[in-house]
Design a protein around this motif. Sequence first.
Motif, PDB file in Angstrom:
ATOM      1  N   ILE A 139       0.867  -1.170   0.000  1.00 39.53           N
ATOM      2  CA  ILE A 139       0.000   0.000   0.000  1.00 39.53           C
ATOM      3  C   ILE A 139       0.906   1.223   0.000  1.00 39.53           C
ATOM      4  O   ILE A 139       1.674   1.431   0.955  1.00 39.53           O
TER       5      ILE A 139
ATOM      6  N   LYS B 249       1.953   4.718   0.743  1.00 39.88           N
ATOM      7  CA  LYS B 249       1.537   5.709   1.725  1.00 39.88           C
ATOM      8  C   LYS B 249       1.804   7.123   1.193  1.00 39.88           C
ATOM      9  O   LYS B 249       0.961   7.997   1.288  1.00 39.88           O
TER      10      LYS B 249
ATOM     11  N   GLU C 209       5.865   3.093   2.086  1.00 39.19           N
ATOM     12  CA  GLU C 209       4.828   2.135   1.717  1.00 39.19           C
ATOM     13  C   GLU C 209       4.613   1.185   2.881  1.00 39.19           C
ATOM     14  O   GLU C 209       5.504   0.975   3.704  1.00 39.19           O
TER      15      GLU C 209
END
Length: 68
Positions: A4, A6, A11
Amino acid sequence: KGVIEKNQYEEIRVQWGEYKGYCYLDIRLFAELPNSDERTPTKKGVTLKPEQVPELIEALQSMIAEGG
């Protein structure tokens, strides 16, 4: 493994790991250090036993249902 993004430099990685023969789920922040193009793991994260993962999923689903 799940990733994911960020922001531009960080991440969150979700992956299975093993330590001393025990399996665990690792949710960890990876960040780009100065003068490096590679992201490295930070101390910011959490590890869960496999039997705790359904509880985490249930908590997340509950939060989504509440509109959070």
